[in-house]
Scaffold this active site. Structure first.
Site, PDB file in Angstrom:
ATOM      1  N   GLY A 119       0.837  -1.197   0.000  1.00 49.87           N
ATOM      2  CA  GLY A 119       0.000   0.000   0.000  1.00 49.87           C
ATOM      3  C   GLY A 119       0.867   1.240   0.000  1.00 49.87           C
ATOM      4  O   GLY A 119       2.041   1.184   0.387  1.00 49.87           O
ATOM      5  N   HIS A 179      -3.862   1.968   7.732  1.00 52.12           N
ATOM      6  CA  HIS A 179      -2.472   2.465   7.731  1.00 52.12           C
ATOM      7  C   HIS A 179      -2.326   3.614   6.718  1.00 52.12           C
ATOM      8  O   HIS A 179      -1.742   4.655   7.032  1.00 52.12           O
ATOM      9  CB  HIS A 179      -1.537   1.293   7.382  1.00 52.12           C
ATOM     10  CG  HIS A 179      -0.085   1.642   7.291  1.00 52.12           C
ATOM     11  ND1 HIS A 179       0.858   1.121   8.127  1.00 52.12           N
ATOM     12  CD2 HIS A 179       0.598   2.459   6.443  1.00 52.12           C
ATOM     13  CE1 HIS A 179       2.056   1.606   7.819  1.00 52.12           C
ATOM     14  NE2 HIS A 179       1.925   2.423   6.786  1.00 52.12           N
ATOM     15  N   GLU A 180      -2.885   3.431   5.528  1.00 56.35           N
ATOM     16  CA  GLU A 180      -2.734   4.463   4.490  1.00 56.35           C
ATOM     17  C   GLU A 180      -3.536   5.724   4.837  1.00 56.35           C
ATOM     18  O   GLU A 180      -3.091   6.835   4.579  1.00 56.35           O
ATOM     19  CB  GLU A 180      -3.137   3.922   3.106  1.00 56.35           C
ATOM     20  CG  GLU A 180      -2.369   2.687   2.627  1.00 56.35           C
ATOM     21  CD  GLU A 180      -0.861   2.753   2.801  1.00 56.35           C
ATOM     22  OE1 GLU A 180      -0.297   3.870   2.822  1.00 56.35           O
ATOM     23  OE2 GLU A 180      -0.231   1.696   2.965  1.00 56.35           O
ATOM     24  N   HIS A 185      -1.635   7.905   7.029  1.00 55.64           N
ATOM     25  CA  HIS A 185      -0.690   8.770   6.310  1.00 55.64           C
ATOM     26  C   HIS A 185      -1.374  10.058   5.838  1.00 55.64           C
ATOM     27  O   HIS A 185      -0.799  11.140   5.925  1.00 55.64           O
ATOM     28  CB  HIS A 185      -0.111   8.047   5.088  1.00 55.64           C
ATOM     29  CG  HIS A 185       1.037   7.124   5.401  1.00 55.64           C
ATOM     30  ND1 HIS A 185       2.191   7.555   6.014  1.00 55.64           N
ATOM     31  CD2 HIS A 185       1.204   5.797   5.173  1.00 55.64           C
ATOM     32  CE1 HIS A 185       3.026   6.519   6.146  1.00 55.64           C
ATOM     33  NE2 HIS A 185       2.453   5.442   5.650  1.00 55.64           N
ATOM     34  N   GLN A 208       3.506   9.810   0.864  1.00 53.01           N
ATOM     35  CA  GLN A 208       4.768   9.069   0.812  1.00 53.01           C
ATOM     36  C   GLN A 208       5.586   9.339  -0.448  1.00 53.01           C
ATOM     37  O   GLN A 208       6.753   8.978  -0.519  1.00 53.01           O
ATOM     38  CB  GLN A 208       4.500   7.566   0.933  1.00 53.01           C
ATOM     39  CG  GLN A 208       3.954   7.187   2.289  1.00 53.01           C
ATOM     40  CD  GLN A 208       3.738   5.698   2.380  1.00 53.01           C
ATOM     41  OE1 GLN A 208       2.695   5.191   1.992  1.00 53.01           O
ATOM     42  NE2 GLN A 208       4.738   4.967   2.870  1.00 53.01           N
ATOM     43  N   CYS A 256       6.627   0.066   7.434  1.00 45.52           N
ATOM     44  CA  CYS A 256       6.226   1.145   6.537  1.00 45.52           C
ATOM     45  C   CYS A 256       7.417   1.542   5.667  1.00 45.52           C
ATOM     46  O   CYS A 256       8.533   1.675   6.170  1.00 45.52           O
ATOM     47  CB  CYS A 256       5.753   2.346   7.352  1.00 45.52           C
ATOM     48  SG  CYS A 256       5.308   3.765   6.343  1.00 45.52           S
ATOM     49  N   LEU A 257       7.156   1.741   4.372  1.00 45.04           N
ATOM     50  CA  LEU A 257       8.228   2.116   3.447  1.00 45.04           C
ATOM     51  C   LEU A 257       8.843   3.466   3.824  1.00 45.04           C
ATOM     52  O   LEU A 257       9.989   3.738   3.493  1.00 45.04           O
ATOM     53  CB  LEU A 257       7.687   2.187   2.013  1.00 45.04           C
ATOM     54  CG  LEU A 257       7.200   0.846   1.427  1.00 45.04           C
ATOM     55  CD1 LEU A 257       6.431   1.086   0.135  1.00 45.04           C
ATOM     56  CD2 LEU A 257       8.369  -0.096   1.193  1.00 45.04           C
TER      57      LEU A 257
HETATM   58 ZN    ZN Z   1       3.203   3.534   5.620  1.00 45.73          ZN
END
Ligand code: ZN
Length: 174
Positions: free
Chosen positions: A46, A140-141, A144, A51, A98-99
């Site tokens: 995701g 989670h997204e 963000h 991000q 998380c990236l």
């Molecule tokens: Zn993330």
């Protein structure tokens, strides 16, 4: 295909709230396509627009591709614009990564099931109900988009240690 670079903490875009998409412009469609490419390339399951440094309410996800056997790999991304959670049920604690927060994992409490509504890339209403991993990714997204990362779900101690580690590794790279 355009893979964008993923910003990591402490980039300020990760702690700002993203704005609603008012017009589905070509830029937004391009952004969603690029986010999809970026997610698959990472690889991740995701990605939120923050991000890649864009403060608009766009998320993409595909919980299957990254974990599928090579022969079963098929890209079926979901793009959701202006997502709003309508309904949640239950709760589950699971470890997340998380990236944008490399080398960091923390147990996060999430709703076990969610119903979310937004619009798709054509501007059509899109309602999704999911449980388990897909429910977790969606939450989670959306975090963000609210300017929250996994660090906001961890203890102050763990968060401070992580920030120190990031600072130290930056000094080391100079
Ligand atoms: Zn993330």
């Amino acid at each position: 295909m355009a893979v964008r670079s993923i910003v990591t903490v402490p980039d300020p875009k990760l702690s700002e709230r993203a704005n609603a998409v008012i017009d589905l412009t070509e830029d937004i469609c391009q952004l969603a396509a690029d986010m999809t490419d970026t997610m698959y390339k990472a690889p991740g399951i995701g990605l939120a627009a923050n991000q890649v440094g864009e403060l608009v309410r766009v998320i993409v996800f595909d919980i299957h591709y990254a974990y599928a056997e090579p022969k079963d790999k098929k890209k079926v991304p979901t793009v959701l614009i202006n997502p709003v959670i309508l309904f949640t049920e239950g709760e589950e604690f699971k470890e997340e990564g998380c990236l944008s927060v490399p080398n960091f994992n923390v147990d996060v409490k999430r709703a076990a099931r969610v119903q979310v509504e937004g619009i798709d890339i054509k501007g059509k209403p899109l309602k999704i109900e999911g449980e388990g991993l897909v429910a977790r990714v969606i939450q989670h997204e959306i975090d963000h988009l609210e300017g929250k990362t996994l660090l906001d779900h961890s203890s102050a101690l763990k968060r401070n240690l992580y920030h120190r580690r990031v600072k130290k590794s930056r000094r080391g790279n100079r």
